[in-house]
Design a protein around this motif. Sequence first.
Motif, PDB file in Angstrom:
ATOM      1  N   THR A  64       3.096   8.335   8.417  1.00 20.04           N
ATOM      2  CA  THR A  64       2.172   8.494   7.291  1.00 20.04           C
ATOM      3  C   THR A  64       0.962   7.582   7.434  1.00 20.04           C
ATOM      4  OG1 THR A  64       3.407   6.907   5.907  1.00 20.04           O
ATOM      5  CG2 THR A  64       4.008   9.239   5.728  1.00 20.04           C
ATOM      6  N   GLN A  65       1.109   6.454   8.143  1.00 20.71           N
ATOM      7  CA  GLN A  65      -0.042   5.596   8.405  1.00 20.71           C
ATOM      8  C   GLN A  65      -1.033   6.306   9.317  1.00 20.71           C
ATOM      9  OE1 GLN A  65      -0.746   2.318   7.137  1.00 20.71           O
ATOM     10  NE2 GLN A  65      -2.724   2.992   7.953  1.00 20.71           N
ATOM     11  N   CYS A 113      -2.994   8.878   7.430  1.00 19.49           N
ATOM     12  CA  CYS A 113      -4.027   8.161   6.680  1.00 19.49           C
ATOM     13  C   CYS A 113      -5.192   7.763   7.585  1.00 19.49           C
ATOM     14  CB  CYS A 113      -3.419   6.921   6.024  1.00 19.49           C
ATOM     15  SG  CYS A 113      -4.618   5.739   5.374  1.00 19.49           S
ATOM     16  N   ALA A 124       1.089   3.792  -3.023  1.00 17.55           N
ATOM     17  CA  ALA A 124       0.445   5.084  -2.777  1.00 17.55           C
ATOM     18  C   ALA A 124       1.383   6.240  -3.093  1.00 17.55           C
ATOM     19  CB  ALA A 124      -0.021   5.160  -1.326  1.00 17.55           C
ATOM     20  N   LYS A 157      -4.800   5.770   1.698  1.00 14.37           N
ATOM     21  CA  LYS A 157      -3.332   5.816   1.639  1.00 14.37           C
ATOM     22  C   LYS A 157      -2.855   6.694   0.487  1.00 14.37           C
ATOM     23  CE  LYS A 157      -0.599   3.279   3.505  1.00 14.37           C
ATOM     24  NZ  LYS A 157       0.309   3.377   4.680  1.00 14.37           N
ATOM     25  N   ASP A 185      -4.793  -1.519   9.510  1.00 11.91           N
ATOM     26  CA  ASP A 185      -3.850  -0.875   8.593  1.00 11.91           C
ATOM     27  C   ASP A 185      -3.382  -1.801   7.473  1.00 11.91           C
ATOM     28  OD1 ASP A 185      -2.320  -2.495  10.229  1.00 11.91           O
ATOM     29  OD2 ASP A 185      -0.796  -0.991  10.658  1.00 11.91           O
ATOM     30  N   ALA A 218      -7.505   1.801   3.356  1.00 15.25           N
ATOM     31  CA  ALA A 218      -6.428   1.518   2.402  1.00 15.25           C
ATOM     32  C   ALA A 218      -6.476   2.483   1.227  1.00 15.25           C
ATOM     33  CB  ALA A 218      -6.545   0.072   1.916  1.00 15.25           C
ATOM     34  N   SER A 246      -3.694  10.459   1.280  1.00 16.77           N
ATOM     35  CA  SER A 246      -2.817  11.009   2.319  1.00 16.77           C
ATOM     36  C   SER A 246      -1.382  11.135   1.825  1.00 16.77           C
ATOM     37  CB  SER A 246      -2.887  10.158   3.589  1.00 16.77           C
ATOM     38  OG  SER A 246      -2.489   8.822   3.350  1.00 16.77           O
ATOM     39  N   ARG A 266       0.807  -1.213   0.000  1.00 15.91           N
ATOM     40  CA  ARG A 266       0.000   0.000   0.000  1.00 15.91           C
ATOM     41  C   ARG A 266       0.844   1.269   0.000  1.00 15.91           C
ATOM     42  NH1 ARG A 266      -2.462  -4.133   1.625  1.00 15.91           N
ATOM     43  NH2 ARG A 266      -0.656  -4.479   2.964  1.00 15.91           N
ATOM     44  N   THR A 267       1.823   1.348   0.889  1.00  8.17           N
ATOM     45  CA  THR A 267       2.563   2.594   1.054  1.00  8.17           C
ATOM     46  C   THR A 267       3.410   2.908  -0.176  1.00  8.17           C
ATOM     47  OG1 THR A 267       2.618   2.246   3.443  1.00  8.17           O
ATOM     48  CG2 THR A 267       4.173   3.835   2.542  1.00  8.17           C
TER      49      THR A 267
END
Length: 318
Positions: free
Chosen positions: A141-142, A145, A66, A302, A274, A299, A305, A62-63
């Motif tokens: 950053t999580q 989000c 994203a 993500k 998460d 999600a 954000s 995801r990160t």
Amino acid sequence: MTDRDRLAGTSAAGLLSLRDLDAEALAGLVQRSVDFRRDPFPADRPLTDRAIGLFFTATSTRTRTAFTVAAIRLGATPLAYGPSDLQIGTGESIADTGRILGLMLDALVVRTAGPLADMRELARTSGMPLINAMATEEHPTQAVCDIATLAHHFGSLSGLSFLYIGEGNNTATALARGLALVPDVRVTFATPPGYGLPAPLLAEALEVARQRGTRMDEAHDMHRLPDQVDVVYTTRWQTTGTEKADPSWRETFRPFYVDETLMSRYPQAVFMHDLPAHRGDEVAGAVLDGKRSIAWCQAEMKLASAMAVLETTVADRS
């Protein structure tokens, strides 16, 4: 004053820790995330002709996706580096690597299983914004989000009751720092004995929360949970890039399983995770995939954000 104007310069190093932000800066990031969630294709493309490095030494779905897509949507060109791509792997110092990357890139997004101190050294020597996309101590950053997901779902966060269940890991640390800045919320961290939030971090978050009118506490007994909550949040038990020394740790974690029985205690609560999730470990599949789960909206946030963080930290850098 726009959100971008207010946030510009909050941290010359980008976003390394939510400890570096004040309540106004975090609120601006959250609002920009919600804005990008509603309209993910900005017409002005504020990062046109910028080059954004993505240095990921730890796994990510995801990160990494994203921030890559976020850079493209904002007009920048992303350059991806894997764990063996930079000369750090052959012995070049972090300081020298930072100096070189700072001569060519406009920002660097870093995800690692290593300490935050290494990121701060990269930021110091590169002179460019650096974004912590996960370090051992914190995953800021999580949390941006997650709080943006709450804002998008509930509108106002005032009076919200939030229950986190699981290990006091880097996601929990970021949530503690982030939610402590949100006024008039109730936050409970239910963590297994021996796997709670770091004591100095918890004390710091409690003091910040007190100043904002937010109530925050930690419990190690699932029989001591709040009577009413609006959100139940969990993370997977085996945090990315870590191992547990106790071979019987699963028995310690078992009471902290989020299933339909636990969710029935809170019939109005939504569920968050998460991801990635291990159905049958920290959460039942019926909960994760159920009607009250907003984990998939979380999600999706993500990307929004990541766009907010990149815009804030890079667009106004000359």
